[in-house]
Design a protein around this motif. Structure first.
Motif, PDB file in Angstrom:
ATOM      1  N   PRO A   1       0.718  -0.901   0.090  1.00  0.00           N
ATOM      2  CA  PRO A   1      -0.360  -0.407  -0.080  1.00  0.00           C
ATOM      3  C   PRO A   1       1.178   1.243   0.251  1.00  0.00           C
ATOM      4  CG  PRO A   1      -0.577  -0.815   2.019  1.00  0.00           C
ATOM      5  CD  PRO A   1       0.889  -1.804   1.134  1.00  0.00           C
ATOM      6  N   SER A   2       0.264   2.992  -0.792  1.00  0.00           N
ATOM      7  CA  SER A   2       0.848   3.398  -0.582  1.00  0.00           C
ATOM      8  C   SER A   2       0.484   3.752   0.393  1.00  0.00           C
ATOM      9  CB  SER A   2       0.869   4.434  -1.528  1.00  0.00           C
ATOM     10  OG  SER A   2       0.036   4.796  -2.393  1.00  0.00           O
ATOM     11  N   ARG A   3       1.537   4.814   0.983  1.00  0.00           N
ATOM     12  CA  ARG A   3       1.938   5.898   2.077  1.00  0.00           C
ATOM     13  C   ARG A   3       0.939   6.914   1.659  1.00  0.00           C
ATOM     14  NH1 ARG A   3       7.933   6.139   2.943  1.00  0.00           N
ATOM     15  NH2 ARG A   3       7.637   6.856   1.278  1.00  0.00           N
ATOM     16  N   TRP A   4       0.801   7.107   1.008  1.00  0.00           N
ATOM     17  CA  TRP A   4       0.174   8.707   0.202  1.00  0.00           C
ATOM     18  C   TRP A   4      -0.439   8.450  -0.695  1.00  0.00           C
ATOM     19  CZ3 TRP A   4       5.099   9.248   1.044  1.00  0.00           C
ATOM     20  CH2 TRP A   4       5.768   9.795  -0.378  1.00  0.00           C
ATOM     21  N   PRO A   5      -1.638   8.958  -1.443  1.00  0.00           N
ATOM     22  CA  PRO A   5      -2.291   9.596  -2.694  1.00  0.00           C
ATOM     23  C   PRO A   5      -0.986   9.795  -3.520  1.00  0.00           C
ATOM     24  CG  PRO A   5      -3.856  10.209  -0.875  1.00  0.00           C
ATOM     25  CD  PRO A   5      -2.300  10.109  -0.466  1.00  0.00           C
ATOM     26  N   GLY A   6      -0.636   9.249  -4.298  1.00  0.00           N
ATOM     27  CA  GLY A   6      -0.025   9.768  -5.483  1.00  0.00           C
ATOM     28  C   GLY A   6       1.591   9.252  -5.794  1.00  0.00           C
ATOM     29  N   GLU A   7       1.962   7.958  -4.670  1.00  0.00           N
ATOM     30  CA  GLU A   7       3.738   7.961  -4.235  1.00  0.00           C
ATOM     31  C   GLU A   7       4.207   6.956  -5.131  1.00  0.00           C
ATOM     32  OE1 GLU A   7       5.828   5.455  -0.447  1.00  0.00           O
ATOM     33  OE2 GLU A   7       3.848   5.035  -0.947  1.00  0.00           O
ATOM     34  N   ARG A   8       3.030   5.914  -5.582  1.00  0.00           N
ATOM     35  CA  ARG A   8       3.082   5.388  -6.690  1.00  0.00           C
ATOM     36  C   ARG A   8       3.903   5.657  -7.645  1.00  0.00           C
ATOM     37  NH1 ARG A   8      -0.593   0.420  -5.866  1.00  0.00           N
ATOM     38  NH2 ARG A   8      -0.929   0.999  -3.508  1.00  0.00           N
ATOM     39  N   LEU A   9       2.724   7.267  -7.887  1.00  0.00           N
ATOM     40  CA  LEU A   9       3.679   7.736  -9.495  1.00  0.00           C
ATOM     41  C   LEU A   9       3.869   8.640  -9.492  1.00  0.00           C
ATOM     42  CD1 LEU A   9      -0.829   8.771  -9.826  1.00  0.00           C
ATOM     43  CD2 LEU A   9       0.757   6.986 -11.112  1.00  0.00           C
ATOM     44  N   GLY A  10       5.337   8.980  -8.114  1.00  0.00           N
ATOM     45  CA  GLY A  10       6.163   9.694  -8.089  1.00  0.00           C
ATOM     46  C   GLY A  10       6.049  10.815  -8.624  1.00  0.00           C
ATOM     47  N   LEU A  11       4.331  11.180  -7.060  1.00  0.00           N
ATOM     48  CA  LEU A  11       3.900  12.787  -7.099  1.00  0.00           C
ATOM     49  C   LEU A  11       4.230  12.440  -5.657  1.00  0.00           C
ATOM     50  CD1 LEU A  11       0.894  12.189  -8.837  1.00  0.00           C
ATOM     51  CD2 LEU A  11       2.708  13.734  -9.987  1.00  0.00           C
ATOM     52  N   PRO A  12       4.615  13.802  -4.891  1.00  0.00           N
ATOM     53  CA  PRO A  12       4.779  14.663  -3.463  1.00  0.00           C
ATOM     54  C   PRO A  12       3.737  14.559  -2.483  1.00  0.00           C
ATOM     55  CG  PRO A  12       4.873  16.366  -4.832  1.00  0.00           C
ATOM     56  CD  PRO A  12       4.634  15.462  -6.180  1.00  0.00           C
ATOM     57  N   GLU A  13       3.803  13.950  -1.246  1.00  0.00           N
ATOM     58  CA  GLU A  13       3.048  13.771  -0.417  1.00  0.00           C
ATOM     59  C   GLU A  13       1.860  15.569  -0.188  1.00  0.00           C
ATOM     60  OE1 GLU A  13       1.955  12.703   4.174  1.00  0.00           O
ATOM     61  OE2 GLU A  13       4.315  12.917   2.858  1.00  0.00           O
ATOM     62  N   SER A  14       2.123  16.284  -0.778  1.00  0.00           N
ATOM     63  CA  SER A  14       1.429  17.544  -0.548  1.00  0.00           C
ATOM     64  C   SER A  14       1.765  18.547  -1.538  1.00  0.00           C
ATOM     65  CB  SER A  14       1.340  18.054   0.598  1.00  0.00           C
ATOM     66  OG  SER A  14       2.649  18.366   1.574  1.00  0.00           O
ATOM     67  N   GLY A  15       1.566  19.783  -1.892  1.00  0.00           N
ATOM     68  CA  GLY A  15       1.933  20.843  -2.428  1.00  0.00           C
ATOM     69  C   GLY A  15       1.994  20.522  -3.217  1.00  0.00           C
ATOM     70  N   PRO A  16       2.403  22.263  -4.772  1.00  0.00           N
ATOM     71  CA  PRO A  16       1.625  22.084  -5.767  1.00  0.00           C
ATOM     72  C   PRO A  16       2.460  20.218  -6.391  1.00  0.00           C
ATOM     73  CG  PRO A  16       3.932  23.473  -5.424  1.00  0.00           C
ATOM     74  CD  PRO A  16       3.443  22.750  -3.934  1.00  0.00           C
TER      75      PRO A  16
END
Length: 145
Positions: A15-30
């Motif tokens: 399971p990913s720790r935050w949405p988008g982690e598997r996509l290489g996206l940051p946890e928060s911010g831009p």
């Protein structure tokens, strides 16, 4: 499975720790995956815009109005996603639509994404990265600007 081995199949994915982690996206911010509140806000702005513009073509009480509104909504999406990086509603709440591969979103992704979005159900089915079915099929993701 070997304890330190990388998962090899979809069912083995951790399971990913935050949405988008598997996509290489940051946890928060831009650049992070857009959250539900902003998505709903953008959708409400877009739908209200479509309703107002539909009134230019058909009276509110007519049956045609119920058909013209989603058509106007779709046209606005297909025009503004490739040109502004998102619809008017997306941009107003600080979001943009980007392809997973990077670069320009192009024209076909907004067309596919919007065609599926107009049917509503794909937007209600999300994965662990909070991407709707319409974004998965189009190879796009809605992120914070």
């Amino acid at each position: 499975m070997v304890p330190d081995a990388k998962p090899q199949t979809f069912g083995d994915l951790e399971p990913s720790r935050w949405p988008g982690e598997r996509l290489g996206l940051p946890e928060s911010g831009p650049g992070s995956v857009a959250r539900v509140g902003r998505r709903i806000g953008g959708l409400l702005i877009d739908w209200a815009s479509a309703m107002l513009l539909a009134l230019l073509f058909t009276p509110y009480e007519s049956v045609a109005y119920t058909w013209v509104t989603p058509i106007v909504f779709g046209v606005l999406q297909v025009i503004f996603i490739p040109t502004l990086g998102g619809s008017i509603g997306h941009r107003a709440v600080g979001l943009r639509v980007v392809p997973l591969t990077g670069g320009w979103i192009g024209v076909w992704r907004p067309v596919v994404r919007t065609a599926l979005l107009v049917f509503v159900v794909p937007a209600l089915v999300w994965d662990s990265d909070q991407r709707g079915f319409h974004d998965k099929i189009a190879g796009s993701v809605l992120v914070r600007s």
